[in-house]
Scaffold this motif. Structure first.
Motif, mmCIF file in Angstrom:
data_model
loop_
_atom_site.group_PDB
_atom_site.id
_atom_site.type_symbol
_atom_site.label_atom_id
_atom_site.label_comp_id
_atom_site.label_asym_id
_atom_site.label_seq_id
_atom_site.Cartn_x
_atom_site.Cartn_y
_atom_site.Cartn_z
ATOM 1 N N GLU A 209 -3.199 10.557 -8.819
ATOM 2 C CA GLU A 209 -2.170 10.012 -7.941
ATOM 3 C C GLU A 209 -2.671 9.892 -6.505
ATOM 4 O O GLU A 209 -2.236 9.006 -5.766
ATOM 5 C CB GLU A 209 -0.923 10.900 -7.989
ATOM 6 C CG GLU A 209 -0.227 10.901 -9.342
ATOM 7 C CD GLU A 209 0.103 9.499 -9.823
ATOM 8 O OE1 GLU A 209 0.549 8.673 -8.987
ATOM 9 O OE2 GLU A 209 -0.091 9.212 -11.013
ATOM 10 N N THR A 210 -3.578 10.766 -6.109
ATOM 11 C CA THR A 210 -4.153 10.653 -4.767
ATOM 12 C C THR A 210 -4.936 9.357 -4.624
ATOM 13 O O THR A 210 -4.867 8.676 -3.591
ATOM 14 C CB THR A 210 -5.055 11.856 -4.467
ATOM 15 O OG1 THR A 210 -4.281 13.060 -4.540
ATOM 16 C CG2 THR A 210 -5.670 11.746 -3.085
ATOM 17 N N PHE A 211 -5.672 8.981 -5.664
ATOM 18 C CA PHE A 211 -6.392 7.706 -5.633
ATOM 19 C C PHE A 211 -5.420 6.530 -5.542
ATOM 20 O O PHE A 211 -5.697 5.541 -4.856
ATOM 21 C CB PHE A 211 -7.282 7.569 -6.865
ATOM 22 C CG PHE A 211 -8.703 7.970 -6.620
ATOM 23 C CD1 PHE A 211 -9.584 7.109 -5.982
ATOM 24 C CD2 PHE A 211 -9.170 9.211 -7.024
ATOM 25 C CE1 PHE A 211 -10.890 7.479 -5.754
ATOM 26 C CE2 PHE A 211 -10.485 9.593 -6.793
ATOM 27 C CZ PHE A 211 -11.357 8.718 -6.153
ATOM 28 N N THR A 212 -4.296 6.636 -6.221
ATOM 29 C CA THR A 212 -3.280 5.592 -6.105
ATOM 30 C C THR A 212 -2.790 5.496 -4.670
ATOM 31 O O THR A 212 -2.615 4.393 -4.127
ATOM 32 C CB THR A 212 -2.101 5.886 -7.043
ATOM 33 O OG1 THR A 212 -2.570 5.933 -8.394
ATOM 34 C CG2 THR A 212 -1.023 4.816 -6.918
ATOM 35 N N GLY A 213 -2.572 6.647 -4.036
ATOM 36 C CA GLY A 213 -2.156 6.648 -2.638
ATOM 37 C C GLY A 213 -3.214 6.056 -1.723
ATOM 38 O O GLY A 213 -2.892 5.347 -0.762
ATOM 39 N N ILE A 214 -4.489 6.312 -2.030
ATOM 40 C CA ILE A 214 -5.568 5.742 -1.217
ATOM 41 C C ILE A 214 -5.584 4.227 -1.344
ATOM 42 O O ILE A 214 -5.747 3.503 -0.354
ATOM 43 C CB ILE A 214 -6.918 6.351 -1.634
ATOM 44 C CG1 ILE A 214 -6.968 7.836 -1.260
ATOM 45 C CG2 ILE A 214 -8.079 5.597 -0.988
ATOM 46 C CD1 ILE A 214 -8.193 8.557 -1.788
ATOM 47 N N ARG A 215 -5.393 3.733 -2.560
ATOM 48 C CA ARG A 215 -5.355 2.273 -2.742
ATOM 49 C C ARG A 215 -4.180 1.664 -1.994
ATOM 50 O O ARG A 215 -4.313 0.594 -1.368
ATOM 51 C CB ARG A 215 -5.268 1.939 -4.232
ATOM 52 C CG ARG A 215 -6.545 2.231 -5.006
ATOM 53 C CD ARG A 215 -6.366 1.974 -6.490
ATOM 54 N NE ARG A 215 -6.002 0.586 -6.730
ATOM 55 C CZ ARG A 215 -5.522 0.150 -7.900
ATOM 56 N NH1 ARG A 215 -5.335 1.006 -8.904
ATOM 57 N NH2 ARG A 215 -5.224 -1.114 -8.051
ATOM 58 N N LEU A 216 -3.040 2.328 -2.035
ATOM 59 C CA LEU A 216 -1.887 1.838 -1.273
ATOM 60 C C LEU A 216 -2.172 1.888 0.221
ATOM 61 O O LEU A 216 -1.786 0.968 0.971
ATOM 62 C CB LEU A 216 -0.645 2.675 -1.605
ATOM 63 C CG LEU A 216 -0.033 2.472 -2.987
ATOM 64 C CD1 LEU A 216 1.075 3.497 -3.220
ATOM 65 C CD2 LEU A 216 0.512 1.057 -3.133
ATOM 66 N N ALA A 217 -2.839 2.948 0.665
ATOM 67 C CA ALA A 217 -3.151 3.083 2.089
ATOM 68 C C ALA A 217 -4.061 1.953 2.553
ATOM 69 O O ALA A 217 -3.860 1.379 3.635
ATOM 70 C CB ALA A 217 -3.815 4.440 2.341
ATOM 71 N N VAL A 218 -5.058 1.623 1.743
ATOM 72 C CA VAL A 218 -5.962 0.533 2.105
ATOM 73 C C VAL A 218 -5.195 -0.787 2.175
ATOM 74 O O VAL A 218 -5.385 -1.590 3.104
ATOM 75 C CB VAL A 218 -7.120 0.429 1.097
ATOM 76 C CG1 VAL A 218 -7.951 -0.822 1.349
ATOM 77 C CG2 VAL A 218 -8.004 1.664 1.181
ATOM 78 N N GLY A 219 -4.301 -1.023 1.204
ATOM 79 C CA GLY A 219 -3.518 -2.257 1.208
ATOM 80 C C GLY A 219 -2.614 -2.370 2.423
ATOM 81 O O GLY A 219 -2.522 -3.436 3.051
ATOM 82 N N ILE A 220 -1.955 -1.274 2.779
ATOM 83 C CA ILE A 220 -1.057 -1.301 3.938
ATOM 84 C C ILE A 220 -1.855 -1.463 5.225
ATOM 85 O O ILE A 220 -1.448 -2.194 6.137
ATOM 86 C CB ILE A 220 -0.196 -0.026 3.965
ATOM 87 C CG1 ILE A 220 0.763 -0.021 2.772
ATOM 88 C CG2 ILE A 220 0.575 0.082 5.269
ATOM 89 C CD1 ILE A 220 1.563 1.247 2.617
#
Length: 285
Positions: A209-220
């Motif tokens: 889930e942390t990796f999912t958050g990182i991907r979202l962070a990069v997108g935002i």
């Protein structure tokens, strides 16, 4: 007694089977479908532009956008790229700013998320502030950052870090809180210290889930690039898009948007590959 469906007919000669229709391999289909969607998009775009419903200033032909791409990528008649910088130089500066902001925002977000997920009072104190920051659009505080930090690189990187921080912190907090209680209690029963429990049980359980958050962070963060490069953003893709929009230079704007989108796809693909290497157990445990 009835003859089984699979038994050969009388005479012992089996009826010839119909040849199976060959299907393209899965990897080939993964390539063909996106290419097909791109072709359909370009055809529809060409048709819409040819109808003349909208002025070419607003909906240019694909060929016009291609010419703009060539112009900003090369030196023509003594003019080098756009505002003296080639497209790759604009993209390099933007990626450098995004990388610095994302690394800073994600690093702080993961540490804060780990603390919020493991220490209840830290979560109660920080969660309202995190929610408040998540609700703010980047432009709401960018001008304040410019007043505080000037118009050089500091406000741009800070804006991107603030954009990347909340999704990384929220995803890490939720992942840590959802760590298997049985595994945590078993580790404690075996004599593991709190630091060992976090390192050997909670962190591996939270990584997907942390990796999912990182991907979202990069997108935002990427979606905030144009806002981050409003001031003194050239060289930079966001600055190029902003400057071109001031002169209704739609082809260059579309080139900048395409550069942001395509590079974003590449970065997300690299993050997915890194996730598969770092978290091979995702979906299996």
């Amino acid at each position: 007694m009835s003859t089984p469906a699979h038994a050969p007919p009388a005479g012992g000669v089996a009826a010839p089977r119909e040849p199976r229709r060959s299907r393209p391999p899965a990897r080939l289909r993964k390539i063909l479908l996106p290419v097909l969607s791109l072709v359909v998009f370009l055809v529809v775009w060409q048709i819409v532009a040819a109808t003349g419903v909208w002025n070419e200033t607003f909906v240019p032909y694909p060929s016009t956008v291609w010419d703009a791409f060539v112009a900003v990528s090369t030196t023509q008649d003594g003019t080098r790229g756009y505002q003296g910088y080639l497209l790759w130089e604009h993209l390099y500066m933007t990626l450098r700013r995004v990388l610095a902001g994302v690394v800073l925002g994600v690093a702080v977000g993961v540490v804060v998320g780990l603390a919020m997920g493991t220490v209840p009072w830290v979560r109660r104190v920080l969660e309202p502030w995190l929610t408040f920051l998540r609700a703010l659009p980047p432009l709401a505080y960018f001008f304040l950052l410019v007043i505080w930090l000037g118009i050089d690189e500091a406000p741009k990187i800070t804006l991107l870090a603030l954009a990347a921080f909340p999704p990384a912190a929220v995803a890490t907090t939720a992942a840590v809180a959802a760590a298997p209680v049985g595994l945590v209690e078993a580790a404690r029963a075996l004599g593991a210290k709190p630091g060992q429990v976090i390192r050997d049980v909670i962190v591996p359980a939270a990584l997907p889930e942390t990796f999912t958050g990182i991907r979202l962070a990069v997108g935002i963060a990427y979606s905030s690039v144009v806002a981050a490069e409003l001031f003194n953003g050239i060289p930079g893709i966001g600055g190029m898009v902003k400057d071109a929009s001031n002169y209704n230079n739609t082809p260059v704007v579309l080139v900048g948007i395409a550069a942001i989108g395509i590079s974003g796809l590449v970065i997300d693909g690299l993050l997915q590959a890194a996730e598969r290497r770092a978290v091979p157990w995702r979906g299996r445990a």
